[in-house]
Motif scaffolding. Structure first.
Motif, mmCIF file in Angstrom:
data_model
loop_
_atom_site.group_PDB
_atom_site.id
_atom_site.type_symbol
_atom_site.label_atom_id
_atom_site.label_comp_id
_atom_site.label_asym_id
_atom_site.label_seq_id
_atom_site.Cartn_x
_atom_site.Cartn_y
_atom_site.Cartn_z
ATOM 1 N N LEU A 19 13.890 -23.673 9.506
ATOM 2 C CA LEU A 19 14.704 -23.885 8.302
ATOM 3 C C LEU A 19 13.925 -23.399 7.074
ATOM 4 O O LEU A 19 14.459 -22.715 6.190
ATOM 5 N N ARG A 20 12.645 -23.720 7.058
ATOM 6 C CA ARG A 20 11.791 -23.323 5.941
ATOM 7 C C ARG A 20 11.710 -21.780 5.845
ATOM 8 O O ARG A 20 11.833 -21.199 4.780
ATOM 9 N N THR A 21 11.550 -21.170 7.028
ATOM 10 C CA THR A 21 11.487 -19.709 7.059
ATOM 11 C C THR A 21 12.787 -19.102 6.516
ATOM 12 O O THR A 21 12.763 -18.189 5.673
ATOM 13 N N SER A 22 13.918 -19.652 6.980
ATOM 14 C CA SER A 22 15.173 -19.062 6.516
ATOM 15 C C SER A 22 15.347 -19.283 5.017
ATOM 16 O O SER A 22 15.865 -18.398 4.324
ATOM 17 N N SER A 23 14.915 -20.395 4.460
ATOM 18 C CA SER A 23 15.079 -20.594 3.023
ATOM 19 C C SER A 23 14.172 -19.642 2.240
ATOM 20 O O SER A 23 14.554 -19.168 1.167
ATOM 21 N N ASP A 24 13.022 -19.327 2.834
ATOM 22 C CA ASP A 24 12.168 -18.306 2.209
ATOM 23 C C ASP A 24 12.929 -16.973 2.125
ATOM 24 O O ASP A 24 12.896 -16.273 1.100
ATOM 25 N N GLU A 25 13.601 -16.663 3.243
ATOM 26 C CA GLU A 25 14.358 -15.404 3.284
ATOM 27 C C GLU A 25 15.479 -15.408 2.254
ATOM 28 O O GLU A 25 15.732 -14.412 1.560
ATOM 29 N N ILE A 26 16.149 -16.604 2.143
ATOM 30 C CA ILE A 26 17.236 -16.736 1.157
ATOM 31 C C ILE A 26 16.675 -16.475 -0.252
ATOM 32 O O ILE A 26 17.231 -15.711 -1.045
ATOM 33 N N ARG A 27 15.543 -17.129 -0.534
ATOM 34 C CA ARG A 27 14.915 -16.957 -1.852
ATOM 35 C C ARG A 27 14.656 -15.461 -2.152
ATOM 36 O O ARG A 27 14.923 -14.976 -3.255
ATOM 37 N N GLU A 84 27.403 -14.148 -14.548
ATOM 38 C CA GLU A 84 27.854 -15.155 -13.567
ATOM 39 C C GLU A 84 26.996 -15.089 -12.301
ATOM 40 O O GLU A 84 26.617 -16.115 -11.749
ATOM 41 N N THR A 85 26.700 -13.826 -11.890
ATOM 42 C CA THR A 85 25.886 -13.641 -10.688
ATOM 43 C C THR A 85 24.539 -14.328 -10.846
ATOM 44 O O THR A 85 24.095 -15.083 -9.968
ATOM 45 N N SER A 86 23.889 -14.110 -12.025
ATOM 46 C CA SER A 86 22.552 -14.725 -12.145
ATOM 47 C C SER A 86 22.634 -16.243 -12.283
ATOM 48 O O SER A 86 21.768 -16.959 -11.815
ATOM 49 N N ALA A 87 23.778 -16.712 -12.879
ATOM 50 C CA ALA A 87 23.943 -18.178 -12.943
ATOM 51 C C ALA A 87 24.028 -18.763 -11.520
ATOM 52 O O ALA A 87 23.374 -19.763 -11.201
ATOM 53 N N SER A 88 24.835 -18.083 -10.648
ATOM 54 C CA SER A 88 24.963 -18.557 -9.260
ATOM 55 C C SER A 88 23.619 -18.510 -8.550
ATOM 56 O O SER A 88 23.262 -19.432 -7.796
ATOM 57 N N SER A 89 22.854 -17.424 -8.806
ATOM 58 C CA SER A 89 21.549 -17.308 -8.140
ATOM 59 C C SER A 89 20.649 -18.455 -8.553
ATOM 60 O O SER A 89 19.930 -19.026 -7.706
ATOM 61 N N GLU A 90 20.681 -18.809 -9.865
ATOM 62 C CA GLU A 90 19.881 -19.962 -10.332
ATOM 63 C C GLU A 90 20.187 -21.204 -9.471
ATOM 64 O O GLU A 90 19.294 -21.876 -8.966
ATOM 65 N N GLU A 91 21.550 -21.389 -9.314
ATOM 66 C CA GLU A 91 21.986 -22.585 -8.564
ATOM 67 C C GLU A 91 21.495 -22.543 -7.113
ATOM 68 O O GLU A 91 20.952 -23.513 -6.592
ATOM 69 N N ILE A 92 21.660 -21.337 -6.509
ATOM 70 C CA ILE A 92 21.226 -21.179 -5.111
ATOM 71 C C ILE A 92 19.729 -21.481 -5.010
ATOM 72 O O ILE A 92 19.281 -22.210 -4.128
ATOM 73 N N MET A 93 18.970 -20.936 -5.988
ATOM 74 C CA MET A 93 17.517 -21.130 -5.966
ATOM 75 C C MET A 93 17.160 -22.608 -6.027
ATOM 76 O O MET A 93 16.303 -23.099 -5.284
ATOM 77 N N SER A 94 17.879 -23.340 -6.908
ATOM 78 C CA SER A 94 17.525 -24.764 -7.043
ATOM 79 C C SER A 94 17.865 -25.510 -5.739
ATOM 80 O O SER A 94 17.122 -26.387 -5.287
ATOM 81 N N VAL A 96 17.901 -24.148 -2.712
ATOM 82 C CA VAL A 96 16.897 -23.740 -1.718
ATOM 83 C C VAL A 96 15.615 -24.542 -1.933
ATOM 84 O O VAL A 96 15.008 -25.020 -0.977
ATOM 85 N N ASN A 97 15.250 -24.732 -3.189
ATOM 86 C CA ASN A 97 14.038 -25.525 -3.465
ATOM 87 C C ASN A 97 14.163 -26.951 -2.916
ATOM 88 O O ASN A 97 13.246 -27.481 -2.307
ATOM 89 N N THR A 98 15.358 -27.534 -3.134
ATOM 90 C CA THR A 98 15.598 -28.896 -2.623
ATOM 91 C C THR A 98 15.445 -28.936 -1.104
ATOM 92 O O THR A 98 14.760 -29.797 -0.547
ATOM 93 N N VAL A 99 16.102 -27.945 -0.446
ATOM 94 C CA VAL A 99 16.037 -27.885 1.019
ATOM 95 C C VAL A 99 14.587 -27.777 1.480
ATOM 96 O O VAL A 99 14.148 -28.468 2.402
ATOM 97 N N GLN A 100 13.839 -26.910 0.769
ATOM 98 C CA GLN A 100 12.435 -26.711 1.180
ATOM 99 C C GLN A 100 11.628 -27.985 1.030
ATOM 100 O O GLN A 100 10.815 -28.335 1.892
ATOM 101 N N GLN A 101 11.877 -28.697 -0.089
ATOM 102 C CA GLN A 101 11.171 -29.965 -0.295
ATOM 103 C C GLN A 101 11.489 -30.950 0.843
ATOM 104 O O GLN A 101 10.597 -31.539 1.429
ATOM 105 N N SER A 102 12.809 -31.025 1.180
ATOM 106 C CA SER A 102 13.238 -31.944 2.241
ATOM 107 C C SER A 102 12.599 -31.562 3.571
ATOM 108 O O SER A 102 12.142 -32.417 4.338
#
Ligand code: FMN
Lengths: 306, 180
Positions: free
Chosen positions: A172-180, A227-237, A239-245
């Motif tokens: 899961l961590r690896t895939s979130s790295d890829e997402i980032r 809008e695209t960069s706003a969505s990316s911000e959200e995705i990034m945050s 992904v960070n949560t997922v990584q922390q979990s």
């Protein structure tokens, strides 16, 4: 007889002295069968004979009684008393002493018999108690052995499961790295698009009314990039949560795995105590119970035989 | 033998509380020694007694089983106590409490037998009379001597089994006045 009484008497007395001496010597040497035979011809010699034989009869009687009464007491036939009747004075006193000793022996023997009975009863109780305990220990040991083995199996499965969980979380961590990574790329594209839209807007303004339509399009493109960069911000945050979990989950899973491994060691210890180890001298609880039972029954049969 | 010659007169004779009636026999039961008390109570001269078999003083009312037991016990080289009714040569009878033992020489060879007899108590005699009456009753039903001995022994064994005593214990029960 009446004619020469002194001479006849003297010869008979001489004979009596000889016979009495001989009998007394035999009796002295312990031959109590010896008795003075008939001596005729002298009233006095006859009296000596009866006196000596009477003495021998009493000594004989005393010796037979004391021997037989003591032998009987030694064999535990305490009903066979020393018969004092017919014996007087010192004979009787000694006989009574022997009777008393035999009675004491009889009482001691009775106490011994009581003690022996008590010991037998104790042996019986001990045996049945130990039998019960060892049976219970053996049963408990079998039960414990089975539980310990079950636990050990369970622990192995649990560790395997936890390891699998760890793998899942790590991927899961690896895939979130890829997402980032992908989001970074999108952000770059969005930034360039915004720059492109700005340039297009400037060019459209310079073209005047002919570029007005193009300016509208350029404005739309800029909005899209924002809008695209706003969505990316959200995705990034997210992904960070997922990584922390995921990091937290890994910590927990590792702690659980370590605990289960420790538990496995303990369970293994229990199983060895119950079933015995791999060395011959490592005797298990059930064998110990069997050894205890065997030892006690040997002890008990020794007690019974004594 | 003598027992058939002498007719019991029914007169009872007793002897002193502190007297011992003593006799010795050879291994076959022939008298080799008799003390003065023996001779006096049995009304026998020394000549008559010495060399005679011991049944010289046998009383017809003594059960054969008792003598069988006596000889069986002596043959095992053991002592025996027995109440015995004897017949004096003048027809009088007397009860004795006899202790009969084998005599051995130094090498353990049998020399003969010895008997010390004491005066029994009245209750003991009463108790043993009952026992002997039952034995005699059984013995007298038989015409042949060996059958009589066997019948008497069987009766004695039954009686001992009933009381749960050995012969030895029975005799001592009687002596101690504890006869049941
Ligand atoms: C030492 C000794 C003493 C005995 N004393 C007597 C006795 O006092 N009276 C008696 O009747 N038998 C006595 N007997 C037993 C006799 O030998 C004999 O067995 C008994 O009188 C029975 O005789 P019977 O077989 O002719 O019937 C004595 C035997 C021994 C060995």
């Amino acid at each position: 007889m009446k004619a020469r009484p002194e001479t006849v008497d003297a010869a008979a007395l001489d004979e009596a002295v000889r016979l009495v001496t001989e009998v007394c010597e035999r009796a002295c040497n312990g031959d109590l069968e010896a008795r003075v035979p008939v001596i005729s011809g002298s009233e006095r010699a006859a009296r000596i004979r009866i006196a000596i034989n009477g003495l021998l009869d009493h000594v004989d009687a005393f010796v037979r009684e004391s021997g037989a009464a003591s032998a009987a007491a030694a064999e535990g036939r305490f009903h066979r008393r020393f018969l004092t009747q017919g014996l007087d004075g010192a004979y009787r006193a000694a006989a009574e002493q022997i009777t008393h000793s035999n009675q004491v022996m009889s009482r001691t023997a009775a106490q011994f018999a009581d003690a022996a009975r008590a010991r037998q009863a104790l042996a019986d109780e001990l045996e049945s108690a130990v039998l019960t305990v060892s049976e219970q220990v053996a049963t408990a040991a079998t039960e414990m052995g089975r539980s310990a083995n079950g636990l050990a199996d369970f622990a192995r499965v649990a560790v395997a499961d936890a390891e699998r969980g760890l793998g899942t979380v790590s991927s899961l961590r690896t895939s979130s790295d890829e997402i980032r990574h992908a989001v970074d790329l999108i952000n770059q594209v969005a930034a360039q698009t915004r720059l492109l839209a700005l340039n297009a807007t400037i060019e459209a303004a310079r073209a005047g009314s002919a570029g007005r339509g193009f300016g509208v399009v350029a404005n739309e493109v800029k909005n899209l990039a924002n809008e695209t960069s706003a969505s990316s911000e959200e995705i990034m945050s997210q992904v960070n949560t997922v990584q922390q979990s995921a990091a937290d989950a890994i910590g927990v899973l590792e702690a659980v795995t370590n605990r289960i491994r420790e538990m496995s060691v303990l369970v293994e210890g229990i199983a060895q105590a119950v079933d015995g180890g791999h060395q011959i001298e490592d005797v298990g609880l059930s064998q110990l119970a069997e050894v205890l039972r065997a030892e006690v029954s040997r002890f008990v049969s020794t007690i019974r035989a004594s | 033998m003598r027992a058939t010659e002498v007719r019991p007169s029914g007169i009872e004779r007793t002897f002193g509380e502190n007297e011992l009636i003593v006799s010795k026999t050879d291994p076959r039961g022939v008298i080799t020694y008799a003390n003065d008390v023996f001779l006096r109570i049995s009304a026998l001269s020394e000549d008559q007694a010495l060399g005679s078999p011991h049944n010289i003083i046998r009383h017809p009312d003594m059960p054969r089983a008792v003598f069988k037991l006596l000889w069986d016990t002596l043959e095992q080289r053991k002592e025996i106590f027995a109440y015995v009714l004897n017949l004096a040569s003048d027809g009088a009878h007397y009860w004795v409490y006899a202790h009969v033992t084998p005599s051995f020489d130094r090498s353990g060879r049998l020399l003969g037998y010895h008997s010390n007899r004491r005066r029994p108590s009245q209750p003991a005699v009463a108790a043993i009379r009952e026992v002997y009456a039952r034995l005699l009753d059984e013995e007298r039903r038989q015409s042949r001597t060996p059958d009589a001995v066997a019948a008497g022994m069987a009766a004695l064994e039954r009686m001992l089994a009933e009381r749960g005593r050995t012969y030895d214990e029975l005799v001592w029960d009687v002596t101690d006045g504890g006869a049941r």
